[in-house]
Design an enzyme around this catalytic site. Structure first.
Site, mmCIF file in Angstrom:
data_model
loop_
_atom_site.group_PDB
_atom_site.id
_atom_site.type_symbol
_atom_site.label_atom_id
_atom_site.label_comp_id
_atom_site.label_asym_id
_atom_site.label_seq_id
_atom_site.Cartn_x
_atom_site.Cartn_y
_atom_site.Cartn_z
ATOM 1 N N HIS A 1 0.868 -1.181 0.000
ATOM 2 C CA HIS A 1 0.000 0.000 0.000
ATOM 3 C C HIS A 1 0.903 1.228 0.000
ATOM 4 C CE1 HIS A 1 -4.180 1.621 1.213
ATOM 5 N NE2 HIS A 1 -3.423 2.668 0.987
ATOM 6 N N GLU B 1 -4.117 0.283 -5.365
ATOM 7 C CA GLU B 1 -4.106 1.456 -6.242
ATOM 8 C C GLU B 1 -2.824 1.645 -7.043
ATOM 9 O OE1 GLU B 1 -5.305 5.043 -4.329
ATOM 10 O OE2 GLU B 1 -7.283 4.261 -3.822
ATOM 11 N N ASN C 1 -11.544 0.988 -5.103
ATOM 12 C CA ASN C 1 -11.570 2.182 -4.261
ATOM 13 C C ASN C 1 -12.255 3.256 -5.076
ATOM 14 O OD1 ASN C 1 -10.066 0.670 -2.519
ATOM 15 N ND2 ASN C 1 -8.198 1.908 -2.658
ATOM 16 N N GLU D 1 -12.454 0.774 -0.658
ATOM 17 C CA GLU D 1 -12.364 2.096 -0.019
ATOM 18 C C GLU D 1 -13.437 2.993 -0.613
ATOM 19 O OE1 GLU D 1 -8.578 4.199 -0.043
ATOM 20 O OE2 GLU D 1 -7.491 2.333 0.331
ATOM 21 N N SER E 1 -2.792 11.101 6.359
ATOM 22 C CA SER E 1 -3.129 11.204 4.937
ATOM 23 C C SER E 1 -1.866 11.612 4.171
ATOM 24 C CB SER E 1 -4.235 12.248 4.761
ATOM 25 O OG SER E 1 -4.338 12.622 3.417
ATOM 26 N N LYS F 1 -7.161 16.167 7.497
ATOM 27 C CA LYS F 1 -8.158 15.523 6.635
ATOM 28 C C LYS F 1 -8.551 14.211 7.289
ATOM 29 C CE LYS F 1 -8.946 14.586 1.728
ATOM 30 N NZ LYS F 1 -8.329 14.316 0.413
HETATM 31 C C1 BGP Z 1 -6.585 6.248 -1.342
HETATM 32 C C2 BGP Z 1 -5.528 5.497 -0.594
HETATM 33 C C3 BGP Z 1 -5.616 5.618 0.878
HETATM 34 C C4 BGP Z 1 -6.082 6.955 1.395
HETATM 35 C C5 BGP Z 1 -7.228 7.530 0.583
HETATM 36 C C6 BGP Z 1 -7.555 8.954 0.896
HETATM 37 O O1 BGP Z 1 -6.101 6.628 -2.575
HETATM 38 O O2 BGP Z 1 -5.582 4.135 -0.923
HETATM 39 O O3 BGP Z 1 -4.374 5.220 1.379
HETATM 40 O O4 BGP Z 1 -5.068 7.812 1.624
HETATM 41 O O5 BGP Z 1 -6.978 7.454 -0.787
HETATM 42 O O6 BGP Z 1 -6.623 9.794 0.281
HETATM 43 P P1 BGP Z 1 -6.108 11.125 0.928
HETATM 44 O O7 BGP Z 1 -5.531 10.736 2.220
HETATM 45 O O8 BGP Z 1 -5.119 11.661 -0.041
HETATM 46 O O9 BGP Z 1 -7.295 11.998 1.047
#
Ligand code: BGP
Length: 472
Positions: free
Chosen positions: A118, A163, A301, A379, A432, A439
């Site tokens: 990840h 991802e 996701n 997600e 994040s 966030k």
């Molecule tokens: C996805 C990832 C997560 C998480 C989420 C929210 O792309 O798999 O790890 O971070 O997004 O993203 P962010 O934290 O940039 O808002």
């Protein structure tokens, strides 16, 4: 009661986490460095220590899952806790940690869904070119084999990557992921897509050959790509290019095991915009085709969709990493410009809230790739500046967001799509990648100073849905 409100028996009502975003202890207990450690330290804005201190507090988080009806958890294994250098010597302390964690999941009745990668490539491999270097594919396969054999009794649900597109685009197009600052390299992004899909395929074949029990798949981040003006051929073309880049290239590799002629022609055209050419070898396709028959799961996701306009000016890329609404810009020469659409709400981070887009993707996969078997929404969630007031976190906007997405999920089931679970990003608030800690996404609010957990209004609401199996 209408059938559209009811979830099937055995549906997974889950919460998602990722090692680097919640564990903390990024340098402790024998863990090797990853690409993010130096990158974040250099920027000095925030660090992933102690994040949500999951390394020490997983029991507490799993007890909360149990209390709130959350019967599945996405967890990722930190590759560099197992192999500090990415390959070679094994760190016994890291291996033992995940045994304890998976056993605790079962003790609390929470099924673990485990991702091998990840975003946290070990630094030693990252420094050699990450997945653009095919040696990383070999190293990943070895790491995957090790984990299947070591944790096979405790883990029945596996994902290779989280991802691939986010790795590719954030590293090589937007420049927001380590090493930072590389922009507009469509050729490298697509090559990264291909090489990581090859690594996925190698791991899937290793899993099948060894006859491990359980299911395996990959998690893709998918977005609906719509022309801003649906009658304008140039906008339609812009949407198609973005779709190939993010969705179709990876879905073809996953379920066809090769690239349809129009996918490949478009991808090569995009790579050529940067003077590049994709290195896709015959032996790669043999491997991809063999693995395409064995994907048990597709994890999706889904956060948002995009509306595209044709664009031929210079690249303009500004990532909203602060929550100042209206600051995001994304316009790629020869591809398109992402624009807002009247009537479609956005979060403070300019993410478009468009649950219908998730439905469109689910139905598309059923129709375009009929050999898919089972989909999990791995997600979905809403980043917000949640506040703890008088001991309470009231987040009605998140309840609305999740309810809308679950409602479209149920409609997709009615349309014959086999979606068997939903994981909120994130289980509790955590780090994040490009935003740090303001966030928040979790069911459980984390006071990062004390590490106390406070269930949000959305957690109480979700618990009702999970317990009754009915969307309210
Ligand atoms: C996805 C990832 C997560 C998480 C989420 C929210 O792309 O798999 O790890 O971070 O997004 O993203 P962010 O934290 O940039 O808002």
């Amino acid at each position: 009661m209408s059938a559209t409100c009811a979830f099937p028996e055995g549906f997974i009502f889950g919460g998602a986490t990722a090692a680097y975003q919640c564990e903390g202890e990024t340098h402790g207990h024998g863990k090797g460095l990853v690409s993010w450690d130096g990158f974040l330290a250099e920027r000095g804005r925030f660090s992933a220590d102690p994040a949500s201190d999951f390394y020490h507090r997983y029991e507490q988080d799993l007890a909360l899952c149990e209390r709130f009806g959350i019967n599945g958890i996405r967890i990722s294994i930190a590759w560099s806790r197992i192999f500090p250098e990415g390959t070679g010597t094994v760190n016994a302390e890291g291996v033992a940690f995940y045994h304890r964690l998976f056993q605790a999941c079962h003790a609390h009745g929470v099924e673990p869904y485990v991702t091998l990668h990840h975003f946290d490539t070990p630094q030693a491999l990252f420094a050699q070119g990450d997945f653009l270097n095919r040696a990383t594919i070999d190293a990943f396969e070895k790491y995957a084999r090790f984990c299947f054999a070591e944790y096979g009794r405790e883990v029945r649900n596996w994902f290779t990557f989280n991802e691939i597109w986010a790795v590719a685009s954030n590293t090589y197009i937007e420049g927001t992921f380590p090493p930072g600052g590389i922009t507009g390299r469509l050729d490298q992004a697509l090559q990264c897509n291909h090489n990581m899909m090859l690594a996925h395929a190698r791991a899937v074949l290793a899993f099948e050959e060894a006859g491990h029990p359980g299911k395996i798949g990959v998690v893709h981040t998918l977005e609906g790509k719509y022309p801003y003006d649906e009658l304008d051929p140039a906008d339609i073309e812009a949407a198609r290019k973005e779709d190939v880049l993010q969705n179709q290239f990876l879905l073809d590799a996953t379920f066809r095991g090769d690239y349809a002629p129009d996918t490949l022609a478009c991808a090569q055209g995009l790579a050529a915009l940067c003077g590049g050419e994709l290195d896709i070898r015959d032996e790669d396709l043999v491997c991809l085709r063999a693995a395409a028959r064995h994907n048990d799961y597709l994890g999706i996701n889904y956060y948002q969709s995009r509306f595209l306009r044709a664009y031929d000016g210079p690249n303009i890329l500004h990532h909203n990493a602060t929550g100042d609404k209206g600051t995001e810009r994304y316009a790629l020469r020869g591809v398109g410009e992402r624009v807002n659409k009247e009537g479609i709400p956005r979060t403070d981070w300019d993410w478009l809230i468009y649950p219908e887009g998730m439905y469109d993707l689910l139905v598309r996969i059923r129709l375009q790739y009929p050999n898919y078997r089972e989909i999990l929404i791995t997600e979905n969630g809403m980043g917000a500046k949640d506040e703890l007031v008088d001991g309470v976190v009231d987040d009605p906007y998140r309840i609305d967001y999740v309810r809308a997405h679950l409602s479209w999920l149920l409609r997709a089931r009615e349309a014959g799509v086999n979606v068997s679970g939903y994981f909120l990003w994130s289980l509790m608030d955590m780090f994040s990648w490009t935003n740090g800690y303001n966030k928040r996404y979790g069911f459980f609010y984390v006071d990062f100073a004390t590490q106390d957990r406070v269930p949000k209004a959305s957690a109480y609401w979700f618990a009702q849905v999970a317990r009754t199996g009915v969307l309210m």
